[in-house]
Scaffold this motif. Sequence first.
Motif, PDB file in Angstrom:
ATOM      1  N   ALA A 173       0.828  -1.207   0.000  1.00 15.49           N
ATOM      2  CA  ALA A 173       0.000   0.000   0.000  1.00 15.49           C
ATOM      3  C   ALA A 173       0.864   1.259   0.000  1.00 15.49           C
ATOM      4  CB  ALA A 173      -0.931   0.005   1.203  1.00 15.49           C
ATOM      5  N   ALA A 174       1.998   1.203   0.723  1.00 22.47           N
ATOM      6  CA  ALA A 174       2.897   2.352   0.756  1.00 22.47           C
ATOM      7  C   ALA A 174       3.608   2.541  -0.585  1.00 22.47           C
ATOM      8  CB  ALA A 174       3.920   2.177   1.874  1.00 22.47           C
ATOM      9  N   ALA A 175       3.928   1.422  -1.263  1.00 19.65           N
ATOM     10  CA  ALA A 175       4.656   1.509  -2.524  1.00 19.65           C
ATOM     11  C   ALA A 175       3.748   1.843  -3.692  1.00 19.65           C
ATOM     12  CB  ALA A 175       5.378   0.186  -2.793  1.00 19.65           C
ATOM     13  N   LYS A 176       2.504   1.364  -3.688  1.00 20.46           N
ATOM     14  CA  LYS A 176       1.594   1.559  -4.813  1.00 20.46           C
ATOM     15  C   LYS A 176       0.163   1.731  -4.292  1.00 20.46           C
ATOM     16  CE  LYS A 176       2.144   1.384  -9.403  1.00 20.46           C
ATOM     17  NZ  LYS A 176       3.250   2.040 -10.145  1.00 20.46           N
ATOM     18  N   PRO A 177      -0.127   2.807  -3.605  1.00 25.29           N
ATOM     19  CA  PRO A 177      -1.434   2.961  -2.951  1.00 25.29           C
ATOM     20  C   PRO A 177      -2.616   2.995  -3.900  1.00 25.29           C
ATOM     21  CG  PRO A 177      -0.198   5.022  -2.891  1.00 25.29           C
ATOM     22  CD  PRO A 177       0.748   3.963  -3.368  1.00 25.29           C
ATOM     23  N   THR A 178      -2.431   3.454  -5.146  1.00 29.96           N
ATOM     24  CA  THR A 178      -3.570   3.579  -6.058  1.00 29.96           C
ATOM     25  C   THR A 178      -4.072   2.227  -6.553  1.00 29.96           C
ATOM     26  OG1 THR A 178      -2.035   3.840  -7.919  1.00 29.96           O
ATOM     27  CG2 THR A 178      -2.858   5.856  -6.846  1.00 29.96           C
ATOM     28  N   MET A 179      -3.333   1.166  -6.314  1.00 32.15           N
ATOM     29  CA  MET A 179      -3.748  -0.147  -6.777  1.00 32.15           C
ATOM     30  C   MET A 179      -4.748  -0.814  -5.852  1.00 32.15           C
ATOM     31  SD  MET A 179      -2.238  -0.552  -9.624  1.00 32.15           S
ATOM     32  CE  MET A 179      -2.613  -2.274  -9.876  1.00 32.15           C
ATOM     33  N   PHE A 180      -4.943  -0.247  -4.623  1.00 33.51           N
ATOM     34  CA  PHE A 180      -5.797  -0.882  -3.639  1.00 33.51           C
ATOM     35  C   PHE A 180      -7.044  -0.032  -3.409  1.00 33.51           C
ATOM     36  CE2 PHE A 180      -1.481  -2.138  -3.033  1.00 33.51           C
ATOM     37  CZ  PHE A 180      -1.563  -3.503  -2.827  1.00 33.51           C
ATOM     38  N   ARG A 181      -8.240  -0.641  -3.552  1.00 34.71           N
ATOM     39  CA  ARG A 181      -9.451   0.164  -3.513  1.00 34.71           C
ATOM     40  C   ARG A 181     -10.537  -0.353  -2.575  1.00 34.71           C
ATOM     41  NH1 ARG A 181      -7.856   0.322  -8.931  1.00 34.71           N
ATOM     42  NH2 ARG A 181      -7.354   2.410  -9.662  1.00 34.71           N
ATOM     43  N   VAL A 182     -10.339  -1.476  -1.920  1.00 38.06           N
ATOM     44  CA  VAL A 182     -11.359  -1.954  -0.997  1.00 38.06           C
ATOM     45  C   VAL A 182     -10.744  -2.214   0.363  1.00 38.06           C
ATOM     46  CG1 VAL A 182     -12.719  -2.999  -2.845  1.00 38.06           C
ATOM     47  CG2 VAL A 182     -11.060  -4.391  -1.601  1.00 38.06           C
ATOM     48  N   PHE A 183     -11.593  -2.462   1.357  1.00 40.50           N
ATOM     49  CA  PHE A 183     -11.121  -2.587   2.736  1.00 40.50           C
ATOM     50  C   PHE A 183     -10.181  -3.776   2.932  1.00 40.50           C
ATOM     51  CE2 PHE A 183     -11.471  -4.485   6.922  1.00 40.50           C
ATOM     52  CZ  PHE A 183     -11.107  -3.414   7.716  1.00 40.50           C
ATOM     53  N   SER A 184      -9.189  -3.592   3.792  1.00 42.85           N
ATOM     54  CA  SER A 184      -8.323  -4.698   4.181  1.00 42.85           C
ATOM     55  C   SER A 184      -7.802  -4.418   5.581  1.00 42.85           C
ATOM     56  CB  SER A 184      -7.155  -4.841   3.212  1.00 42.85           C
ATOM     57  OG  SER A 184      -6.181  -3.847   3.468  1.00 42.85           O
ATOM     58  N   THR A 185      -6.974  -5.319   6.086  1.00 47.47           N
ATOM     59  CA  THR A 185      -6.433  -5.152   7.432  1.00 47.47           C
ATOM     60  C   THR A 185      -5.560  -3.923   7.549  1.00 47.47           C
ATOM     61  OG1 THR A 185      -4.560  -6.559   6.814  1.00 47.47           O
ATOM     62  CG2 THR A 185      -6.417  -7.621   7.911  1.00 47.47           C
ATOM     63  N   VAL A 186      -5.022  -3.439   6.429  1.00 45.39           N
ATOM     64  CA  VAL A 186      -4.106  -2.314   6.500  1.00 45.39           C
ATOM     65  C   VAL A 186      -4.818  -0.971   6.658  1.00 45.39           C
ATOM     66  CG1 VAL A 186      -3.876  -1.601   4.087  1.00 45.39           C
ATOM     67  CG2 VAL A 186      -1.880  -1.585   5.553  1.00 45.39           C
ATOM     68  N   ASN A 187      -6.127  -0.904   6.398  1.00 44.34           N
ATOM     69  CA  ASN A 187      -6.820   0.372   6.442  1.00 44.34           C
ATOM     70  C   ASN A 187      -6.737   1.063   7.819  1.00 44.34           C
ATOM     71  OD1 ASN A 187      -8.470   2.461   5.266  1.00 44.34           O
ATOM     72  ND2 ASN A 187     -10.101   1.692   6.569  1.00 44.34           N
ATOM     73  N   PRO A 188      -7.097   0.382   8.931  1.00 41.71           N
ATOM     74  CA  PRO A 188      -6.937   1.055  10.226  1.00 41.71           C
ATOM     75  C   PRO A 188      -5.493   1.342  10.553  1.00 41.71           C
ATOM     76  CG  PRO A 188      -7.521  -1.258  10.506  1.00 41.71           C
ATOM     77  CD  PRO A 188      -7.703  -0.937   9.060  1.00 41.71           C
ATOM     78  N   LEU A 189      -4.582   0.492  10.050  1.00 41.90           N
ATOM     79  CA  LEU A 189      -3.161   0.716  10.292  1.00 41.90           C
ATOM     80  C   LEU A 189      -2.682   1.999   9.634  1.00 41.90           C
ATOM     81  CD1 LEU A 189      -0.491  -0.543  11.390  1.00 41.90           C
ATOM     82  CD2 LEU A 189      -0.202  -1.583   9.153  1.00 41.90           C
ATOM     83  N   MET A 190      -3.060   2.209   8.371  1.00 38.65           N
ATOM     84  CA  MET A 190      -2.589   3.367   7.628  1.00 38.65           C
ATOM     85  C   MET A 190      -3.211   4.666   8.121  1.00 38.65           C
ATOM     86  SD  MET A 190      -0.407   2.095   5.568  1.00 38.65           S
ATOM     87  CE  MET A 190      -0.124   3.283   4.266  1.00 38.65           C
ATOM     88  N   THR A 191      -4.406   4.589   8.708  1.00 40.83           N
ATOM     89  CA  THR A 191      -5.072   5.819   9.141  1.00 40.83           C
ATOM     90  C   THR A 191      -4.771   6.179  10.582  1.00 40.83           C
ATOM     91  OG1 THR A 191      -7.051   4.554   9.692  1.00 40.83           O
ATOM     92  CG2 THR A 191      -6.966   5.565   7.511  1.00 40.83           C
TER      93      THR A 191
END
Length: 245
Positions: A173-191
């Motif tokens: 997600a950090a390297a290519k954020p535009t490729m991911f568009r739906v919820f995953s475990t990383v969403n609360p982590l990144m926010t």
Amino acid sequence: NKPFVEKPVDADNHNIAIYYPTSAGGGCKKLFRKIGDRSSEFYPDINEVRRNGSYIYEEFVETQGTDVKMYTVGPDYGHAEARKSPTVDGKVERNSDGKEVRFPVILTLREKEIARRIVLGFKQQVCGFDLLRVQEGDSLISYVCDVNGWSFVKNSRKYYDDCAQILTEHMLAAAKPTMFRVFSTVNPLMTTMEDPHPLNKSRHYCMERTSLTIGAMRNSCEDRIERPRVDSLFEERPKSLTMDS
């Protein structure tokens, strides 16, 4: 006042001492890294603190004979295990494989919040810390006595599967954020993690059908992973796996 705990300032020095008052018989219990089936020894004739270094002194608290080892991967994931405290009798309980016996632990809401604050406060996504559970009246109070950077669970396949999933999503997600568009475990982590280059909070991420194996080396790295090489994973990706906007 005794009893109290004496810890070296040097975090790599695990020679910890507990001094007991004369009303309890006096003496000193020395804790150390496991040697065979021993993790501590009691010395009845030692009553004076050490004078040959720098130490931190903490109040000694009575537990129910166990220590809780907590391992986090980001602020919203944790794995906890209990083991017999080395202060009990110094004997390490081992299973048939020679591993120290540990038991799964269900964390309280307060302990989960403690874990979250430690991850955010230390800015250390993968870390471990030690909890002491103390009975105070009708309440069970938890205290953190040590925070250890970059700690992993000794023997848990599920933990490593979860850890690899979360770290993989975070790095991709950090390297290519535009490729991911739906919820995953990383969403609360990144926010919730403080990031010097914050991502748009409206974005959501998913792994889709991508599966990676991440090897985390503590002390060395045989091959350096560079961003162009990570980007190539997406460039070579089959069109059938690409999600529409």
